[in-house]
Design a protein around this motif. Sequence first.
Motif, PDB file in Angstrom:
ATOM      1  N   LEU A 231      -2.453  -4.988   1.180  1.00  0.00           N
ATOM      2  CA  LEU A 231      -1.005  -5.216   1.297  1.00  0.00           C
ATOM      3  C   LEU A 231      -0.759  -6.719   1.388  1.00  0.00           C
ATOM      4  O   LEU A 231      -1.337  -7.404   2.236  1.00  0.00           O
ATOM      5  CB  LEU A 231      -0.445  -4.510   2.534  1.00  0.00           C
ATOM      6  CG  LEU A 231      -0.637  -2.992   2.578  1.00  0.00           C
ATOM      7  CD1 LEU A 231      -0.018  -2.407   3.846  1.00  0.00           C
ATOM      8  CD2 LEU A 231      -0.043  -2.321   1.358  1.00  0.00           C
TER       9      LEU A 231
ATOM     10  N   MET B 291       6.261  -1.326   0.446  1.00  0.00           N
ATOM     11  CA  MET B 291       4.829  -1.429   0.713  1.00  0.00           C
ATOM     12  C   MET B 291       4.219  -2.280  -0.407  1.00  0.00           C
ATOM     13  O   MET B 291       3.915  -1.767  -1.488  1.00  0.00           O
ATOM     14  CB  MET B 291       4.161  -0.051   0.772  1.00  0.00           C
ATOM     15  CG  MET B 291       2.724  -0.121   1.277  1.00  0.00           C
ATOM     16  SD  MET B 291       2.086   1.479   1.819  1.00  0.00           S
ATOM     17  CE  MET B 291       1.709   2.235   0.243  1.00  0.00           C
TER      18      MET B 291
ATOM     19  N   ARG C 118       1.848  -3.604  -2.539  1.00  0.00           N
ATOM     20  CA  ARG C 118       0.449  -3.393  -2.949  1.00  0.00           C
ATOM     21  C   ARG C 118      -0.018  -4.544  -3.838  1.00  0.00           C
ATOM     22  O   ARG C 118       0.712  -4.998  -4.716  1.00  0.00           O
ATOM     23  CB  ARG C 118       0.328  -2.078  -3.697  1.00  0.00           C
ATOM     24  CG  ARG C 118       0.830  -0.843  -2.946  1.00  0.00           C
ATOM     25  CD  ARG C 118       0.757   0.367  -3.855  1.00  0.00           C
ATOM     26  NE  ARG C 118       1.201   1.605  -3.228  1.00  0.00           N
ATOM     27  CZ  ARG C 118       2.431   2.093  -3.315  1.00  0.00           C
ATOM     28  NH1 ARG C 118       3.367   1.411  -3.991  1.00  0.00           N
ATOM     29  NH2 ARG C 118       2.740   3.241  -2.748  1.00  0.00           N
TER      30      ARG C 118
ATOM     31  N   PRO D 169       2.511  -0.799   9.764  1.00  0.00           N
ATOM     32  CA  PRO D 169       2.297   0.636   9.516  1.00  0.00           C
ATOM     33  C   PRO D 169       2.396   1.486  10.779  1.00  0.00           C
ATOM     34  O   PRO D 169       2.803   2.652  10.718  1.00  0.00           O
ATOM     35  CB  PRO D 169       0.890   0.664   8.921  1.00  0.00           C
ATOM     36  CG  PRO D 169       0.759  -0.655   8.230  1.00  0.00           C
ATOM     37  CD  PRO D 169       1.483  -1.621   9.101  1.00  0.00           C
TER      38      PRO D 169
ATOM     39  N   ASP E  34       6.694  -0.077  -5.390  1.00  0.00           N
ATOM     40  CA  ASP E  34       6.438  -0.481  -4.005  1.00  0.00           C
ATOM     41  C   ASP E  34       7.586  -0.101  -3.075  1.00  0.00           C
ATOM     42  O   ASP E  34       7.455  -0.211  -1.856  1.00  0.00           O
ATOM     43  CB  ASP E  34       6.200  -1.999  -3.932  1.00  0.00           C
ATOM     44  CG  ASP E  34       4.810  -2.378  -4.436  1.00  0.00           C
ATOM     45  OD1 ASP E  34       4.003  -1.459  -4.696  1.00  0.00           O
ATOM     46  OD2 ASP E  34       4.539  -3.586  -4.589  1.00  0.00           O
TER      47      ASP E  34
ATOM     48  N   MET F 297       4.345  -4.973   5.779  1.00  0.00           N
ATOM     49  CA  MET F 297       5.377  -4.249   5.033  1.00  0.00           C
ATOM     50  C   MET F 297       6.746  -4.825   5.386  1.00  0.00           C
ATOM     51  O   MET F 297       6.868  -5.644   6.307  1.00  0.00           O
ATOM     52  CB  MET F 297       5.304  -2.750   5.364  1.00  0.00           C
ATOM     53  CG  MET F 297       3.941  -2.123   5.079  1.00  0.00           C
ATOM     54  SD  MET F 297       3.761  -0.426   5.704  1.00  0.00           S
ATOM     55  CE  MET F 297       4.943   0.453   4.694  1.00  0.00           C
ATOM     56  N   ARG F 298       7.758  -4.409   4.637  1.00  0.00           N
ATOM     57  CA  ARG F 298       9.108  -4.893   4.905  1.00  0.00           C
ATOM     58  C   ARG F 298      10.101  -3.741   4.923  1.00  0.00           C
ATOM     59  O   ARG F 298      10.052  -2.844   4.066  1.00  0.00           O
ATOM     60  CB  ARG F 298       9.551  -5.903   3.837  1.00  0.00           C
ATOM     61  CG  ARG F 298       8.799  -7.219   3.866  1.00  0.00           C
ATOM     62  CD  ARG F 298       9.090  -7.998   5.142  1.00  0.00           C
ATOM     63  NE  ARG F 298       8.421  -9.287   5.125  1.00  0.00           N
ATOM     64  CZ  ARG F 298       7.183  -9.492   5.585  1.00  0.00           C
ATOM     65  NH1 ARG F 298       6.487  -8.472   6.082  1.00  0.00           N
ATOM     66  NH2 ARG F 298       6.661 -10.698   5.560  1.00  0.00           N
TER      67      ARG F 298
ATOM     68  N   PRO G 180       2.718  -9.116   1.156  1.00  0.00           N
ATOM     69  CA  PRO G 180       4.158  -9.270   0.929  1.00  0.00           C
ATOM     70  C   PRO G 180       4.519 -10.373  -0.059  1.00  0.00           C
ATOM     71  O   PRO G 180       5.500 -10.252  -0.797  1.00  0.00           O
ATOM     72  CB  PRO G 180       4.697  -9.596   2.329  1.00  0.00           C
ATOM     73  CG  PRO G 180       3.676  -9.048   3.271  1.00  0.00           C
ATOM     74  CD  PRO G 180       2.359  -9.205   2.577  1.00  0.00           C
TER      75      PRO G 180
ATOM     76  N   ALA H 111       2.233   7.286   2.932  1.00  0.00           N
ATOM     77  CA  ALA H 111       1.962   5.860   3.100  1.00  0.00           C
ATOM     78  C   ALA H 111       0.793   5.631   4.050  1.00  0.00           C
ATOM     79  O   ALA H 111      -0.098   4.804   3.778  1.00  0.00           O
ATOM     80  CB  ALA H 111       3.210   5.159   3.625  1.00  0.00           C
TER      81      ALA H 111
END
Length: 412
Positions: free
Chosen positions: A188, A173, A175, A20, A153, A108-109, A190, A60
């Motif tokens: 979060l 993101m 969730r 983030p 997401d 996150m990706r 992944p 975000a």
Amino acid sequence: MASKKHPKHPIVLRFEGIDPGDIGGYEAHRYRKGGDLGHIDREKPKPRLLIGTETWADEARAEIKLMKLETFAAELADLDRRKRRKEIEKRRIEGPRDPWRASRHGPMRELILTANKEWFEQTESSDVEFSTSKEELFEKRAVDWLKEHFGNDVIHARADLDEQAYHIHAVIMPRANVQKYGTECRLLQPSIHPLIKDYEAAQDSVGEWFSEIGLARGQRHKQAIRDALNDGRKPPANPRHVRPAAWRAKQERKLAEKEATLEARQREVVEREEQAEEIIAFGEAVATGGIDENGQPTTPAQQTDKTASPTPARNSSLGFTIARKAYRMAMKRLRGKATEEAERKARVKVAKEVAEIKAADDVIVEIGKQLPEGMRARIAKVRRKLTARIMRLDPNMKGRFEGPVSGGDDTR
């Protein structure tokens, strides 16, 4: 007329971990205000937003902050129910924790979708007919695939139009809701998305999805590794994806090194040419008598005039040093040859003189044989003088002039 056959290009899918805290830099690059901008073509259209709002980054960050506070409140409430007063005070001092499990990839990706620029430039195909541009067709398939597999997401997606090849960036993101502290908490995670958890599954998915527009799945690296191991062969190396910025930086370093090498070679050529000019000038000055082989002026006027410069060669230059050394060695060899020749001539002369003296001595001996005893003493005296002269000319002649003037009588 049959349409021209084109090779099938692979669909390119790449995941990159993102924290983030990296969102600010991501947005700066989206607006072309930061990051690697050396490859941006300012004449082309700017990036186009595909999914999300212009304020997606702020939204975000605010959502993640809310997750932290909600989880923190649930933790404190759980400790309070269990009467853990000391732990409550400790946690209040420490404050909220990040709502994800720490990892080197981040929670996150960032996702990149593209194809070789040659595919976007093709105007016809034997197996796919296009009524819209390649970019529009690719864009529609990409947006549909993202929504199908990541749903809400996918908080952001954009199309970059001002770089070398058209491509799409997206931010996921992930969730998740988990039972924690006696309640349901948001965080979060992944791994809740199968295509993030399994790289090969993701490649299979986009390969199938984009096959309808003439693209193919990329190489099956894991299957190739398994096949090699089963056959007892050395498995191929895993592909290592390099971010465009890192690739360009590497290429720029290579170019800089190549230019530096070329400049060094050019300087070396110039230096060698200067040295050659100095060597030639030195030789000409020696040949005309302006300087000797040591580089020193030869005329009295030049020797007294400190500013005189009989040659453009500089005493401290490499060319001057090389020429002076070469001429010194040449003169030494010439002097050596001259000395040898002089010695040879001297030996010939000595031998001739010795022969003449020996002939004279022989004459004296013959004359002495015919003279009375008193005259022989005087002749012997002359012979001693001749012998001394011969010894000075050639010490090896000692003994050859010894003996009486007449047989048996030593009148010396």
